[in-house]
Motif scaffolding. Structure first.
Motif, PDB file in Angstrom:
ATOM      1  N   PHE A 249      36.253  41.171  47.222  1.00  0.00           N
ATOM      2  CA  PHE A 249      37.058  40.437  46.580  1.00  0.00           C
ATOM      3  C   PHE A 249      37.987  40.905  45.616  1.00  0.00           C
ATOM      4  N   GLU A 250      39.443  40.566  45.778  1.00  0.00           N
ATOM      5  CA  GLU A 250      40.321  41.313  44.749  1.00  0.00           C
ATOM      6  C   GLU A 250      40.243  40.275  43.463  1.00  0.00           C
ATOM      7  N   ILE A 251      39.875  40.719  42.609  1.00  0.00           N
ATOM      8  CA  ILE A 251      40.209  39.966  41.046  1.00  0.00           C
ATOM      9  C   ILE A 251      41.467  40.324  40.589  1.00  0.00           C
ATOM     10  N   LYS A 253      44.879  43.713  40.681  1.00  0.00           N
ATOM     11  CA  LYS A 253      45.285  44.729  41.129  1.00  0.00           C
ATOM     12  C   LYS A 253      44.252  46.149  40.822  1.00  0.00           C
ATOM     13  N   ASP A 254      43.970  46.249  39.899  1.00  0.00           N
ATOM     14  CA  ASP A 254      42.760  47.307  39.465  1.00  0.00           C
ATOM     15  C   ASP A 254      41.348  46.893  39.460  1.00  0.00           C
ATOM     16  N   THR A 255      41.037  45.641  39.797  1.00  0.00           N
ATOM     17  CA  THR A 255      39.400  45.258  39.590  1.00  0.00           C
ATOM     18  C   THR A 255      39.100  44.451  41.204  1.00  0.00           C
ATOM     19  N   ILE A 256      37.807  44.781  41.576  1.00  0.00           N
ATOM     20  CA  ILE A 256      37.105  44.145  42.707  1.00  0.00           C
ATOM     21  C   ILE A 256      36.003  43.377  42.302  1.00  0.00           C
ATOM     22  N   GLU A 257      35.499  42.718  43.236  1.00  0.00           N
ATOM     23  CA  GLU A 257      34.241  42.071  43.044  1.00  0.00           C
ATOM     24  C   GLU A 257      33.387  42.209  44.194  1.00  0.00           C
ATOM     25  N   ILE A 258      32.200  42.851  44.179  1.00  0.00           N
ATOM     26  CA  ILE A 258      31.396  42.997  45.467  1.00  0.00           C
ATOM     27  C   ILE A 258      30.162  42.054  45.151  1.00  0.00           C
ATOM     28  N   LEU A 259      29.756  41.719  46.514  1.00  0.00           N
ATOM     29  CA  LEU A 259      28.656  40.797  46.626  1.00  0.00           C
ATOM     30  C   LEU A 259      27.868  41.174  47.923  1.00  0.00           C
ATOM     31  N   ILE A 260      26.468  41.396  47.783  1.00  0.00           N
ATOM     32  CA  ILE A 260      25.866  41.630  49.079  1.00  0.00           C
ATOM     33  C   ILE A 260      25.187  40.490  49.562  1.00  0.00           C
ATOM     34  N   HIS A 261      25.121  40.304  50.988  1.00  0.00           N
ATOM     35  CA  HIS A 261      24.441  39.181  51.615  1.00  0.00           C
ATOM     36  C   HIS A 261      22.988  39.600  51.794  1.00  0.00           C
ATOM     37  N   CYS A 262      22.266  38.365  51.571  1.00  0.00           N
ATOM     38  CA  CYS A 262      20.677  38.406  51.761  1.00  0.00           C
ATOM     39  C   CYS A 262      20.111  37.577  52.953  1.00  0.00           C
ATOM     40  N   LYS A 263      18.863  37.910  53.296  1.00  0.00           N
ATOM     41  CA  LYS A 263      18.424  36.858  54.377  1.00  0.00           C
ATOM     42  C   LYS A 263      18.438  35.392  54.307  1.00  0.00           C
ATOM     43  N   THR A 264      18.576  34.991  53.087  1.00  0.00           N
ATOM     44  CA  THR A 264      18.634  33.471  52.805  1.00  0.00           C
ATOM     45  C   THR A 264      19.968  32.844  52.983  1.00  0.00           C
TER      46      THR A 264
END
Length: 538
Positions: A249-251, A253-264
């Motif tokens: 996700f773009e927070i 211009k110079d910052t992004i957020e990253i999330l990892i999907h889990c089995k639940t």
């Protein structure tokens, strides 16, 4: 004329088994290490004697360079020379070594680099080389240099956590290498097949391997195979199950957020990542980096998981771009079969020489690349495999007319008119449906992705997710992501999990833990004194 050792103060240098008597004045003016040493009140500055522990050949090169200004750099000496020059703080030499390696390295040099790189070498270390091999293994095994690699190099490669779809691909690589020179290599066969991680080979793949060339002649085949309960080959992990689904996700211009999907079905946050354009975009990088390619291969981002930094990748257009480097280092050494060019909406119609095709996508499949797009005559085409250098160095069309992904050998495409196509470039087949009429989709917001052989459609505007059942050929609405920020991409990536910092800790409670936190003598009894409930009540 540069001074000789007897023109002034003489300096004695002991380096392992060799001793040098050199000009102190010259070395102080040429090598910053000696300049700093003799400017300080160190014991060596008073005794005119220095003891070093550097690679002997590399230091000899530097001694000659100090007197002549000349040194020859090659792939055999570039790593130890860089390490030596870095220790002695010779910036001009480290710069030259850096430029030489990253401009000249190709697959041909891999055995040499594997022999000279260690865990502590500075220019390129062993982890960087191992990471490069793991990421590009399926392309490397298709190359001519792979066939000429010595046994030690092949064994070293096959031990790694390679990015593969199945251990059968390891089997194919082994047979291909042995068949290149069977008389001299067949005695290595048993040693190499022990590197197949049999614990993670299911029955169907094992049966396929057993019937494969050379394997069907092996009398001790069953005794070599191992199982998780009784592993005899050191099968450390499942190489075909390393990928994770991430969202970006773009927070700002110079910052992004990253999330990892889990089995639940939950998305675990990894934190915010800051833009850093100084991150190297070279094809060889540390193992704590991930390259995320999305938008039908047209866009990419390199993520530094340790320092939580990122940079956008220049995907195409020059030898220094992402695909340009892949071609120069790897694909230029691969014998690529002549490409098949065909129109997708009319499989029987031959490609017209008066037509012109444009780069609209770049899909990787089993070590080869495929492109799909619309031609100058507005015909939907496919090229498989990409066999021309110009495709790796050219430019994409300014605006894409497709979004897509590839699973095994099948390409899944959604075009600008929201038509859904399933393409098999090997058999030259293409089916077309229109399953999205009930949805209010805008093509510009759509992205196709895949994870563990599942097809995923994302509407980046509404953040709705749909999944496609490949067996039943049916799309199903699967959920909606709630996040106020702009969704850039969802992609399946092989993650360096040991380098990813969690934002919080999680632990499954044992019975003893539960009894402690609930303050009960027996689990399941009265929970009036449960500390968690007391906290919630407050």
């Amino acid at each position: 004329m540069k001074p000789n050792a007897d023109d002034g103060d003489s300096l004695t240098i002991f380096n392992r088994s060799v001793v040098y008597c050199v000009s102190k004045k010259l070395f102080c003016s040429s090598i910053q290490y000696f300049e700093k040493m003799f400017c300080c009140d160190l014991l060596e500055s008073r005794e005119n004697k220095v003891t070093l522990d550097l690679d002997e050949h590399s230091f000899e090169l530097i001694v000659n360079w100090a007197y002549s200004g000349c040194v020859e750099i090659n792939m055999k000496n570039v790593i130890p020379l860089y390490t030596c020059a870095d220790y002695l703080m010779i910036d001009t030499l480290t710069t030259e070594c850096n430029i030489f390696f990253f401009a000249k390295f190709t697959l041909i040099d891999l055995p040499i680099i594997l022999n000279t790189a260690t865990e502590v070498t500075k220019l390129v270390n062993r982890n960087m080389i191992d990471s490069f091999i793991s990421r590009h293994f399926l392309k490397i095994v298709k190359s001519k240099p792979f066939l000429t690699f010595p046994f030690e190099t092949v064994r070293r490669i096959l031990k790694l956590n390679l990015w593969i779809d199945s251990e059968f691909q390891i089997c194919e690589a082994i047979v291909k290498w042995i068949d290149y020179n069977p008389d001299e290599r067949k005695h290595h066969f048993v040693d190499l097949i022990k590197l197949i991680r049999w614990c993670y080979v299911d029955f169907d793949v094992a049966y396929q391997i057993k019937g494969y060339r050379r394997f069907n002649e092996l009398t001790q085949f069953t005794s070599i195979m191992c199982k998780m309960a009784n592993c005899s080959n050191g099968c450390s992990s499942n190489r075909s199950m390393q990928s994770s689904l991430i969202s970006i996700f773009e927070i700002s211009k110079d910052t992004i957020e990253i999330l990892i999907h889990c089995k639940t079905s939950s998305w675990i946050p990894c934190g915010l990542f800051s833009l850093n354009e100084t991150i190297s975009d070279y094809i060889i990088c540390d193992e704590h980096f991930s390259d995320v390619v999305f938008d039908a291969g047209r866009k990419g981002v390199r993520i530094d998981w340790v320092h939580r930094k990122f940079r956008w990748l220049n995907m195409i257009g020059s030898a220094l771009a992402y695909y340009g480097q892949i071609y120069s280092v790897i694909m230029s050494h691969v014998e690529i079969p002549e490409a098949k060019v065909f129109y997708l909406d009319n499989i029987n119609q031959d490609y017209s020489s008066t037509d012109e095709v444009f780069g609209d996508s770049f899909f990787e499949y089993a070590g080869s690349f495929v492109t799909v797009g619309f031609s100058k005559l507005k015909k939907f085409f496919c090229i498989f495999p990409i066999d021309r250098k110009s495709w790796y160095f050219g430019d994409f069309t300014e605006k894409t007319a497709i979004t897509g992904t590839i699973i095994k050998r099948t390409i899944y495409i959604i075009s600008e008119d929201l038509a859904f196509r399933i393409i098999d470039p090997v058999s030259r087949s293409c089916s077309k449906t229109e399953p999205f009429k009930e949805y209010q989709f805008s093509f510009e917001n759509l992205q196709l992705a895949n994870h563990e052989s599942n097809l995923i459609l994302i509407d980046k505007a509404s953040k709705d997710l749909l999944t496609y059942d490949i067996g039943n050929k049916k799309w199903t609405y699967s959920g909606k992501m709630i996040n106020p920020n702009l969704l850039i991409a969802i992609s399946s990536v092989n993650l360096p999990t040991k380098h990813i910092k969690k934002l919080y800790m999680k632990k499954d409670l044992t019975l003893k833990d539960y009894q402690y936190y609930s303050n009960d003598s027996v689990a399941g009894t009265s929970r009036k004194s449960n500390k968690w409930d007391q906290c919630r009540a407050q």
